[in-house]
Design an enzyme around this catalytic site. Structure first.
Site, short mmCIF file in Angstrom:
data_model
loop_
_atom_site.label_atom_id
_atom_site.label_comp_id
_atom_site.label_asym_id
_atom_site.label_seq_id
_atom_site.Cartn_x
_atom_site.Cartn_y
_atom_site.Cartn_z
N PHE A 25 -21.40 0.59 22.45
CA PHE A 25 -21.07 0.48 21.02
C PHE A 25 -20.91 -0.99 20.61
CE2 PHE A 25 -17.04 0.60 18.29
CZ PHE A 25 -17.75 0.51 17.09
N ASP A 74 -26.77 -3.44 31.54
CA ASP A 74 -25.99 -2.22 31.33
C ASP A 74 -26.47 -1.16 32.31
OD1 ASP A 74 -24.95 0.28 30.02
OD2 ASP A 74 -24.37 -1.13 28.46
N ASN A 75 -25.56 -0.34 32.84
CA ASN A 75 -26.00 0.74 33.74
C ASN A 75 -26.14 2.07 32.99
OD1 ASN A 75 -23.38 1.53 33.31
ND2 ASN A 75 -22.83 1.77 35.48
N ASP A 124 -25.78 -2.26 37.51
CA ASP A 124 -24.35 -1.95 37.59
C ASP A 124 -23.62 -3.23 38.02
OD1 ASP A 124 -21.83 -1.19 38.53
OD2 ASP A 124 -22.53 0.79 39.15
N THR A 131 -15.47 -1.20 38.02
CA THR A 131 -16.16 -2.00 36.99
C THR A 131 -15.22 -3.07 36.44
OG1 THR A 131 -17.59 -0.16 36.39
CG2 THR A 131 -17.31 -1.88 34.72
N ASN A 181 -17.54 -10.20 39.94
CA ASN A 181 -18.96 -10.59 40.04
C ASN A 181 -19.39 -11.47 38.87
OD1 ASN A 181 -19.57 -9.35 42.48
ND2 ASN A 181 -20.02 -7.39 41.51
N TYR A 219 -8.03 2.35 33.72
CA TYR A 219 -8.51 1.49 32.63
C TYR A 219 -7.50 0.39 32.32
CZ TYR A 219 -10.33 0.16 28.02
OH TYR A 219 -10.83 -0.53 26.94
P1 NAD Z 1 -18.84 1.67 25.36
O1 NAD Z 1 -18.45 2.71 26.35
O2 NAD Z 1 -19.62 2.09 24.17
O3 NAD Z 1 -19.63 0.49 26.06
C1 NAD Z 1 -19.42 0.08 27.38
C2 NAD Z 1 -20.77 -0.23 28.01
O4 NAD Z 1 -20.58 -0.67 29.35
C3 NAD Z 1 -21.67 1.01 28.07
O5 NAD Z 1 -22.94 0.68 27.56
C4 NAD Z 1 -21.72 1.34 29.54
O6 NAD Z 1 -22.90 2.00 29.93
C5 NAD Z 1 -21.56 -0.03 30.17
N1 NAD Z 1 -21.05 -0.01 31.54
C6 NAD Z 1 -19.98 0.69 32.01
N2 NAD Z 1 -19.81 0.45 33.33
C7 NAD Z 1 -20.79 -0.44 33.69
C8 NAD Z 1 -21.14 -1.08 34.91
N3 NAD Z 1 -20.46 -0.85 36.04
N4 NAD Z 1 -22.20 -1.92 34.91
C9 NAD Z 1 -22.91 -2.15 33.79
N5 NAD Z 1 -22.63 -1.57 32.61
C10 NAD Z 1 -21.57 -0.73 32.56
O7 NAD Z 1 -17.49 0.95 24.93
P2 NAD Z 1 -17.23 -0.15 23.80
O8 NAD Z 1 -16.34 0.43 22.79
O9 NAD Z 1 -18.50 -0.78 23.37
O10 NAD Z 1 -16.37 -1.21 24.62
C11 NAD Z 1 -16.92 -2.42 25.11
C12 NAD Z 1 -15.84 -3.27 25.76
O11 NAD Z 1 -14.81 -3.55 24.81
C13 NAD Z 1 -15.16 -2.58 26.95
O12 NAD Z 1 -14.94 -3.55 27.95
C14 NAD Z 1 -13.85 -2.10 26.38
O13 NAD Z 1 -12.85 -2.06 27.35
C15 NAD Z 1 -13.56 -3.15 25.31
N6 NAD Z 1 -12.71 -2.59 24.24
C16 NAD Z 1 -13.25 -1.77 23.29
C17 NAD Z 1 -12.42 -1.23 22.30
C18 NAD Z 1 -12.96 -0.35 21.21
O14 NAD Z 1 -12.17 0.14 20.38
N7 NAD Z 1 -14.24 -0.13 21.09
C19 NAD Z 1 -11.05 -1.51 22.32
C20 NAD Z 1 -10.54 -2.31 23.34
C21 NAD Z 1 -11.40 -2.86 24.28
#
Ligand code: NAD
Ligand code: UDP
Length: 313
Positions: free
Chosen positions: A12, A32-33, A57, A91, A98, A144
C-alpha cells in the site's frame, strides 16, 4: 537523479512512494516478496523506464548499488502479520539488518518505516517521541511491535557503530487508495462492508481511538524526512485528528449512503485503546504537517474501492 531502493514497494504505502519518487525524477528499484503486496499496485509503474521490480524476500541478503533505501517491507495489518508471526519478526529484524548492511556497504542514506505500534497500548496520550511505550513482549501483536522496536534499535546501533546516515519514521494509521480490500485494517474493512450494505464489524465497544492520515500526506512526510540533511531521532508522522472506531463506522456509513448496520464483535487481544501522534517535531524539524481532512480522504478512498468492487463483478 538518485537510485532509490524501496523495500515493500508493491504494498500500500510502498507503491505510492515508488510513484512519487519516479515523478520527482529518480530511478526506483522496488523489492517485494508479494506477501501482502500486489503486482496490480505497480502495474502502471512497470512501463516507466526508471522503474524496476525485483521479487525478493529481504530476510535474504540483497546486493545492489543504491543511493537511498526506504525500508518499508513488512506486513502491517494485524490480521495479516498474525497469520505468519515468525516470518513477520524475521522481516522486521533480519530483513532490517540486511538492508542496514546494504546501506553500510553502499553508503546509502537509510529510512526505517517504524510504527506507532512501538508505543503499544500507550500510557502517555498523545504520544510524543520521548515516550518508551507499553508493549506486551509475548502477545500476539509482539511479532510486529517488538519486531519494529528491535528494528529501531538496530537502526540506531548501525548508525552509532558505523556512522550511517539513518532516519526513523514512526508512522501512524494511514489509509487511502491501493489498500488491499482483504487487508483487514479498519478503514478498508468498513468501506468494503458499507459499499456492500453488509454490517460493519466493530471489535469491542468501538470506543478505542485512532488518528487516520491520508496516504498522500504520509508519503510527503516520509520524503521530507529522507531529504532533511541531518536528524538523529525518530519522528512521528501521522494526522493528530483523533476519532473513535464507532464514529469512524458512522462516518463511513454516511459518506457511502449505505444501509449497513453495525455489528459488535469481541474485542481483539492487546488492541491499543487509544492512539494519537504529537507531531510537534515533524512540524518544527521537517516543516511538514498533514493537510487532507478525513472526510476528503475518505471520499477518495471510497471512490477507489467502489471501482475495485464494480470491476470484480
Ligand atoms: P503492506 O502490507 O501493504 O505492505 C508491505 C509490503 O511489504 C508488501 O508489499 C509485502 O509483500 C512486503 N513484504 C513483506 N515481507 C517482506 C519480505 N520479507 N521481503 C520483501 N517484501 C516483504 O503494508 P503498508 O501499509 O504499505 O506498510 C508499509 C510499511 O509501513 C510497513 O513497514 C509498516 O510496518 C509501516 N507502517 C504502516 C502503517 C499504515 O497504517 N499503513 C502504519 C505504521 C507503519
Ligand atoms: N477494527 C474494527 N473492525 C475491523 C477492523 C479493525 O473495529 O473490521 C478496530 C481494531 O480493533 C482497532 C482499530 O479498528 O481498534 C484499528 O485497527 P487496524 O487493524 O486498522 O489497525 P491497528 O490496530 O494496527 O491500529
Amino acid at each position: 537523479m538518485k537510485k532509490i531502493l524501496v523495500t515493500g514497494g508493491a504494498g500500500f504505502l510502498g507503491s505510492h512512494l515508488c510513484k512519487k519518487l519516479l515523478q520527482k525524477g529518480h530511478e526506483v528499484l522496488c523489492v517485494d516478496n508479494l506477501f501482502t503486496g500486489q503486482k496490480s499496485n505497480i502495474v502502471q509503474l512497470l512501463k516507466h523506464p526508471n522503474f524496476e521490480f525485483v521479487r525478493h524476500d529481504i530476510t535474504f541478503p540483497l546486493y545492489v548499488e543504491v543511493d537511498e533505501i526506504y525500508n518499508l517491507a513488512c506486513p502491517a495489518s494485524p490480521i495479516q502479520y498474525q497469520k505468519k508471526p515468525v516470518q513477520t519478526i524475521k522481516t522486521a529484524v533480519l530483513g532490517t539488518i540486511n538492508m542496514l548492511g546494504l546501506s553500510k556497504r553502499t553508503n546509502a542514506r537509510f529510512l526505517q518505516a517504524s510504527t506507532s505500534e512501538i508505543y503499544g497500548d500507550p500510557l502517555m496520550h498523545p504520544q510524543k517521541e520521548e515516550y518508551w511505550g507499553n508493549v506486551n513482549p509475548i502477545g500476539i501483536r509482539s511479532c510486529y511491535d517488538e519486531g519494529k522496536r528491535c528494528g529501531e534499535t538496530i537502526t540506531m546501533d548501525y548508525s552509532r557503530q558505523y556512522n550511517l546516515d539513518v532516519r526513523i519514521a514512526r508512522i501512524f494509521n494511514t489509509y487511502g487508495p491501493k489498500m488491499d480490500r482483504n487487508d483487514g485494517r479498519v478503514i478498508s474493512n468498513f468501506i468494503v462492508q458499507a459499499l456492500q450494505n453488509k454490517p460493519l464489524s466493530i471489535y469491542g465497544d468501538g470506543m478505542q481511538t485512532r488518528s487516520f492520515c491520508y496516504v498522500d500526506d504520509l508519503i510527503n512526510g516520509l520524503i521530507k524526512l529522507m531529504e532533511i540533511n541531518k536528524i538523529d531521532i525518530p519522528i512521528n508522522i501521522g494526522n493528530p485528528n483523533e476519532i473513535n472506531v464507532l464514529e469512524t463506522a458512522e462516518k463511513i456509513i454516511n459518506l457511502t449512503k449505505s444501509s449497513s448496520t453495525i455489528s459488535f464483535i469481541p474485542k481483539l487481544e492487546d488492541d491499543p485503546q487509544k492512539r494519537n501522534p504529537n507531531i510537534d517535531k515533524a512540524i518544527s524539524l521537517l516543516g511538514w504537517r498533514p493537510v487532507i481532512p478525513i472526510d476528503k480522504g475518505l471520499i477518495k478512498t471510497i471512490a477507489y474501492f467502489k471501482k475495485i468492487l464494480d470491476n470484480a463483478r
